[in-house]
Each structure stands twice: as C-alpha cells, then as structure tokens.
Motif scaffolding. Structure first.
Motif, PDB file in Angstrom:
ATOM      1  N   GLU A 135     -15.224  -2.946   4.617  1.00  0.00           N
ATOM      2  CA  GLU A 135     -15.750  -1.593   4.735  1.00  0.00           C
ATOM      3  C   GLU A 135     -16.964  -1.558   5.680  1.00  0.00           C
ATOM      4  O   GLU A 135     -17.088  -0.656   6.504  1.00  0.00           O
TER       5      GLU A 135
ATOM      6  N   ASN B 185       0.824  -1.210   0.000  1.00  0.00           N
ATOM      7  CA  ASN B 185       0.000   0.000   0.000  1.00  0.00           C
ATOM      8  C   ASN B 185       0.859   1.261   0.000  1.00  0.00           C
ATOM      9  O   ASN B 185       0.584   2.218  -0.727  1.00  0.00           O
TER      10      ASN B 185
ATOM     11  N   LEU C 268     -13.575  -6.716   0.231  1.00  0.00           N
ATOM     12  CA  LEU C 268     -13.424  -5.307   0.591  1.00  0.00           C
ATOM     13  C   LEU C 268     -14.759  -4.699   1.030  1.00  0.00           C
ATOM     14  O   LEU C 268     -14.793  -3.831   1.895  1.00  0.00           O
TER      15      LEU C 268
ATOM     16  N   LYS D  78     -15.658  -1.841   9.136  1.00  0.00           N
ATOM     17  CA  LYS D  78     -14.950  -0.622   9.501  1.00  0.00           C
ATOM     18  C   LYS D  78     -15.949   0.434   9.954  1.00  0.00           C
ATOM     19  O   LYS D  78     -15.763   1.109  10.956  1.00  0.00           O
TER      20      LYS D  78
ATOM     21  N   TRP E 107     -12.508   1.272   2.201  1.00  0.00           N
ATOM     22  CA  TRP E 107     -11.742   0.103   1.778  1.00  0.00           C
ATOM     23  C   TRP E 107     -12.167  -0.357   0.393  1.00  0.00           C
ATOM     24  O   TRP E 107     -11.509  -1.185  -0.212  1.00  0.00           O
TER      25      TRP E 107
ATOM     26  N   LEU F  92      -5.934   5.717   5.518  1.00  0.00           N
ATOM     27  CA  LEU F  92      -6.722   4.473   5.461  1.00  0.00           C
ATOM     28  C   LEU F  92      -6.746   3.796   6.832  1.00  0.00           C
ATOM     29  O   LEU F  92      -7.796   3.345   7.309  1.00  0.00           O
TER      30      LEU F  92
ATOM     31  N   VAL G 279      -7.283   0.788  -2.932  1.00  0.00           N
ATOM     32  CA  VAL G 279      -7.101  -0.375  -2.065  1.00  0.00           C
ATOM     33  C   VAL G 279      -7.216  -1.648  -2.893  1.00  0.00           C
ATOM     34  O   VAL G 279      -6.451  -2.596  -2.724  1.00  0.00           O
TER      35      VAL G 279
END
Lengths: 431, 290
Positions: free
Chosen positions: A423, A216, A419, A426, A235, A228, A240
């Motif tokens: 997300e 990254n 992802l 998150k 994400w 991030l 990403v």
C-alpha cells in the motif's frame, strides 16, 4: 506477460534486431482506401500509400501467422518492422513518442488506455462502427479508452484456466471440482496418490499474478479487482487480505519450491504426470509434445463466493492500435479493418494453436479440441480481465507486485506487513 | 604539477586548447553530463512521457522507507564485496602461490582454474542454474538433497556468490601468478638464508613486493562487486533475494516501468558508493606520487 515472452525468446534464441526503420509513407491526400476500390480513378492523385506496421511478433510461430495474415492485405503497400517481443515492450514509450509505425501491436485494457490518455493513439471509433457487430461487448469494453472511444482492435487472445491430463484423471477417477472445498478435497486425494497436486512456478515473477487474479475475482468479483488494479482501493483492505489468506491455505497443495522453478518446468511436471493440475494460460500446451496435446484439458477455477460464481477469467487480448503520429491514418485504419476480419483471425489461430480468434464471426470449425473448449470458456464469461501486469500500471506490476508475490510465497505468514508495504508503494506510484 | 608556468607559444596554446578541449568536451558530454542529469532527475517523478514534476528528496525517502528491495540490494552489494574481497580474492592468491611452486600437473590446475574467466557472468549464471536447480540440478541429484538453492531467498545469494567467486578466483589467480613469477628468486633465497620460515618469507618478503599487483586486484575486486549484474539477471532477473543496486536501477528505468526519477535515485546511491571507493583509491595514489 513481458517476462514470459522474453523467456521464450531467450529459449528459442530468436532475438531479431530491429529491422529497418519505417520508410516515410508517401502521402497523397487519399481517402479511405477501402472506399477507393469503388471510386478509384476519380480521386486521381490517390497513390497507393504505404502503411507501416510495428510488430512484436518475433517468435517463429506468431511471425509466420502474421506474415500469412497480411499477405491478403492488398489495398496498400505494407512495410512490417518486426522487433524482438521484449525489446518492443520495453521501448514502447520511446517508440510512440519518436517515429512510430502507423499501426502497432499492443494489448487491450489498462495498458491500451494508458497510451490513449497520453494522446499517443488514434481514436478508431469509426472503424468500430463498421466492425462492432463482430465482437462481444466484453471485447469492445476491453478496447475502449477512459473517454469512451475505441483505440484498440482485438485480434487474438488466450484464456487462463486450470489444466490437467485427461488420461491421468480418468485413471485415478478425479472429477472436476465446482467449489473451493471440492478443489482442496481433490488436492488432498492427489497428495494421497503420491502426486504433487497443483503445479506452481514463480521464478520469473509473473505466473503468480494469475493465481492472485483468479482468487481475487472469485472472492471479490471483477469490479473490485479492476478497481484495485487501477489503484482505487487500498491493499490493506480486508478483502485483499482475505485473498492472501485463501492463497496461503492453498499453498500447501502447491508444488514445493516454486521460486526456483520456471513455468516451463512446472508445465513439464504436469506433462510427466508428476503434478495433478496447473493454473496457467493456454500456452501451457507449448510444453506438451504434439502427441500429448489431445490429452490436455482444463476447467475454470472453481467458485469461491456464490455471489460471483465463475463469471470472470483472465484472457489477455493481443491486437492492434494506430499511433497518433501515423503518417497514413486512412491506410492504417484499412489495415486494422483487415485484422478485424474473421478470415484473418482464422488464419492466425490455425497457425498458432495457443491462441483464439477475438471476432465472434470467426469460424471455430478449424479449432483444435483445446481451442474449442477455450472459446466456450470465454464466451461463457461475463467479465474478461487482462492479467495483472496488463490491468495495472506497468511500473506497479513489475517493481512492486512481482517482489511482493515472491515475498508472500517465501513467507506466507507475514500478510499484514506485506500488504502495508504494498500500500505504501502504491501510494508512491499512483500519485 | 607544481612547476612554474612556462611560456607557451601561440601554437602550443592552440594545440593545448584543441587537445584538452576535445577531451574535456567528451568527458563532460559522456560522463559528467549524464551523471548530473541522473542527480537532477532523481529529484523528479519523470516517467519518460509526462511533465517533469519536482519531488525534492521524496524519492530517497520512498527508497529507504518504503521500497523493501532497496535494503536487500544494499546488503547484497556489501555481501558481494565482502565475499569477493575476503574469501574469493585470498583464495585466488592461495591458488597462485601453490601453482607457483611448480606442482606436478600445475599447467592442468592452472587451466582448470582459469577456464571460468573466459565465460561471461551471464553464462556462469546459466551454468549455476544447471547446478543448483531444485528439480534437475546436479547438486541435488548427486547429494540427494531437496534444497531449493535458487528459490529460497535466505540462501540463494550465497550459492550465487560461490558461482561468481568461481570465476573471480581464476581471474585473481592469473594476475597473482604473473606477479609471483616476476618476484626475484634471490629475495626468497636471502630470506631462507636469514632463517625465515616459508610463511614468514611469503608474508614479510614476497607479499610486500607484490604491492602493485595488490592494488590492481583490489580495484578489480571492487569493480566486480559493484557492477555485478548479469549473473543474477540471468538467474531470476535479480529478484527474490538476489537484488543488487544495479538490477534495481535497470528494473526501474529500462523497460515499461519507466520510473526514471525513482530509478535515478537508486543510481545516485550507487554512484555515491562507487565515488567513496574511487576517492579513497585516488587519494592513495596521489599521496604516493608525492
């Protein structure tokens, strides 16, 4: 790093119970002990206050290093409470709200800021005014809370890089790759030579974080990485996704079946010349017998995006903080200053060859070849990240990212769904 | 229970209150207090430091909809229960029946089967790694296979259950063996005289007399399945295909993560499942008493 150390602790069977709890510091209204030397008798009542130090250095080598370092601390009486590394970390919340020691071992970056924001640490900007010149700006930034004040004193650190055996590379005529294309070309060559090109292990869940971090930072730069990690980016961002795509492309060059392997086993495969190279922290040397250590060398992960070159690396910093409930703040700051001295750090790095001194004033003359190369690598880096589980919320790192990386490694083709899941979680954690 | 109320002297009453009072207080403080606290906390996002904020049922929604390890854990707990209940336990019974027939060397077999029971499941976990490890494991070395038994999330739960079953079989076997020794041989003789085959004699005569043992074994099996934790934790911290509800609770609450609210929600789910079994079991018991 939680996992690594817990593993190591287990292996060495060095589970030390929590030692006696801190004796309440005998507080006299004494001033700064460092100044006391000059004006000692004048203050009269200034007794030698006791300073307590909460240490997670339960492993044999770091414990010995710390014991040696604090022998030279004479301005206050010192009481060390050594707690098993893993236990210390797991109980940090309760510890800091309960009856913490005056000074405690901790990590730089987000993990430090988290406790500073909760008001659990003392601002040590005044200490930094005295010792600030001994540190590079990158170290100062890693010690600074979100309010711009310093809460942390860096003591030692270790860089992450791609390690290899010089003798194997010479024999086969391999050269250090400067770009990702060269890296994959090298990997193909290694495969043709019957090697497994990149050693890899993620049974413990955390080593894959190092791979993600470096990909990254190389592809999207340090600023994006930090943002991030702080939960400020999504994400599902194409950037990403690109990192995971890159990673998927590299996975075929990685050692097979990483989810059933520990980093120790992967490091041994490097030592046995079954694998060609290994992205890990400098502690990889632990798995090498003394006689093979000089054969160990490394290079920083090659460039992916020319805009960022190789300007960032992971180099987790260990150091000290003063707890908000410290009974002897002056003594605590004196101890922190003692840790800031280059001489103290030199003692530690000579006893623990897997670490480097954080202070720029430290004498690198006593370093091993590997330590010298490590110091060069870090001083050349414009940005130092602290490793994923130190750069983001601990709950996010352990309950979301570890399962996510393992799922990716098991099924690398399912990136979009993965992802989306990350997300969604998150959003639940960073709310 | 349903007797008419007697007259108690003041002293009896004082004793009763003191005796019951202590038990009830301890029970409430140590069992029901924490249980209720978990239920309450499961509706918050408390992390151990911050202010407590109410989320209502949000944690449960997040669990079911957005936390992939949760459903894997539920599936694994069910698999675990099914495996122990339908395979390991009957196999333990089978071993007990064979050993009860006084084969040659039965003592040796008995010890061999019982040996794993003295090991803690965490130790079984370490042994499992020596057997299943892809690089240095005995299984791959002997068979020449290159399967990543513990790392491949589609098979690791099965091989770990085999390791857990290894221990469970011995446990169940020893209990049944004791039960079988207590069965009156006259019953078997009578069955034989009546012309029952060996199989009929076992299923129609011996097995029903083992009923009390069966209940104990059933309870042990359910408990073992729900509390399974140490073996997967020793292997890979209960991740990557080895998730169990008990592991997720620990993972979220203990440790630096401190997602106490979220972890409590998982604990409540585990509690509800456990209560399901407990209530069924108790109603059975009480029905018999009557």
């Amino acid at each position: 790093m939680i996992q690594r150390l817990s593993r190591r602790d287990l292996m060495r069977g060095s589970l030390l119970g929590a030692a006696a709890f801190g004796v309440p510091a005998i507080l006299a209204g004494c001033g700064n002990p460092a100044e006391r030397g000059a004006a000692a008798p004048a203050t009269g009542a200034a007794a030698r206050g006791v300073v307590t130090l909460g240490s997670n250095a339960s492993d044999e080598v770091p414990k010995k290093a710390l014991d040696t370092v604090i022998k030279a601390f004479t301005s206050n009486d010192l009481k060390i409470n050594t707690v098993d590394h893993n236990t210390f970390q797991e109980n940090i919340n309760r510890y800091l709200r309960g009856t913490p020691d005056d000074v405690f071992t901790w990590f730089a970056g987000y993990r430090m800021q988290f406790f500073a924001e909760q008001g659990l640490a003392v601002d040590i900007s005044d200490v930094w005014q005295e010792i600030g010149a001994d540190y590079t700006p990158a170290f100062k930034a890693a010690s600074t809370g979100s309010d711009g004040k310093q809460y942390f004193l860096p003591f030692t650190y270790y860089p992450w890089a791609v390690f290899y055996r010089k003798s194997l590379w010479q024999e086969k005529g391999y050269e250090v790759p400067a770009t990702l294309d060269e890296f994959t070309a090298l990997a193909r060559k290694m495969k043709a030579d019957g090697l497994s090109p990149v050693a890899f292990a993620d049974k413990d869940g955390w080593p894959a974080m190092g791979t993600f971090d470096i990909l990254n930072m190389r592809a999207n730069g340090y600023d994006f990485h930090v943002s991030l990690m702080a939960g400020k980016e999504t994400w599902t961002d194409p950037r990403v996704k690109q990192v995971f795509d890159l990673w998927r492309g590299l996975l075929e060059h990685h050692q097979e079946a990483p989810l059933g392997r520990t980093w120790q086993e992967a490091a041994q495969s490097l030592q046995q010349k079954k694998t060609g190279m290994y992205l890990l922290g400098m502690f990889v040397a632990q798995q090498f017998p003394e006689s093979d250590r000089d054969d160990l060398d490394f290079f920083t992960f090659p460039e992916i995006n020319p805009q960022f070159g190789t300007d960032s690396i992971d180099a987790p910093i260990d150091g000290y903080m003063v707890s908000a409930k410290a009974k002897n703040v002056a003594g605590a700051k004196a101890l922190v200053k003692h840790f800031a001295q280059a001489a103290s750090q030199n003692v530690a790095t000579s006893l623990d060859p897997g670490t480097l001194a954080a202070s720029s004033k430290a004498d690198t003359g006593g370093y091993s070849a590997l330590q010298k190369r490590g110091a060069e690598l870090v001083s050349g880096a414009a940005h130092i990240a602290q490793f994923l589980d130190r750069d983001t919320r601990p709950d996010f790192a352990s309950t979301v990212m570890i399962p996510a990386f393992q799922r990716f490694i098991g099924k690398p083709d399912d990136i979009d769904a993965l992802l989306r899941d990350v997300e969604a979680q998150k959003a639940n954690i960073f709310r | 229970m349903s007797q008419k109320a007697r007259r108690y002297s003041a002293r009896d009453r004082a004793l009763l209150i003191a005796g019951l009072g202590v038990v009830i207080t301890l029970n409430a403080a140590l069992i029901w207090g924490p249980t209720l606290a978990s239920v309450v906390l499961s509706a918050t996002d408390w992390n151990g430091i911050s202010e407590i904020r109410w989320l209502g049922g949000e944690n449960y929604h997040d669990l079911a909809a957005e936390y992939p390890p949760f459903w894997t854990a539920v599936r694994n707990n069910v698999l675990w229960l099914g495996f122990l209940g339908l395979l390991a336990t009957p196999f333990g019974l089978f071993c007990a029946v064979l050993l009860d027939r006084r084969l040659a060397l039965s003592r040796v077999y008995q010890s061999a089967l019982y040996l794993p029971v003295v090991l803690s499941l965490a130790v079984v976990g370490f042994i499992a790694q020596l057997v299943y490890s892809a690089d240095y494991g005995v299984l791959n070395a002997v068979t020449g296979m290159r399967t990543d038994w513990l790392g491949d999330s589609s098979i690791n739960i099965w091989v770990v259950m085999v390791a857990a079953g290894w221990r469970h079989v011995g446990y169940v076997m020893i209990i049944y063996l004791a039960g079988l020794k207590a069965v009156d041989p006259a019953l078997k003789e009578a069955a034989a005289i009546d012309g029952a085959t060996e199989t009929q004699a076992f299923f129609r005569v011996v097995f029903p007399t083992l009923r009390p043992v069966n209940v104990i074994v059933l309870v042990i099996t359910v408990i073992e399945a729900l509390r399974a934790f140490d073996i997967v934790y020793a292997i890979n911290k209960g991740r990557n295909g080895l998730e169990l509800l008990s592991v997720l609770v620990t993972e979220n609450i203990v440790g630096e993560a401190s997602r106490i609210g979220f972890g409590s929600a998982i604990a409540v789910v585990l509690l509800v499942i456990a209560l399901g079994f407990i209530v069924t079991y108790l109603t059975q018991i009480f029905r018999e008493d009557r």
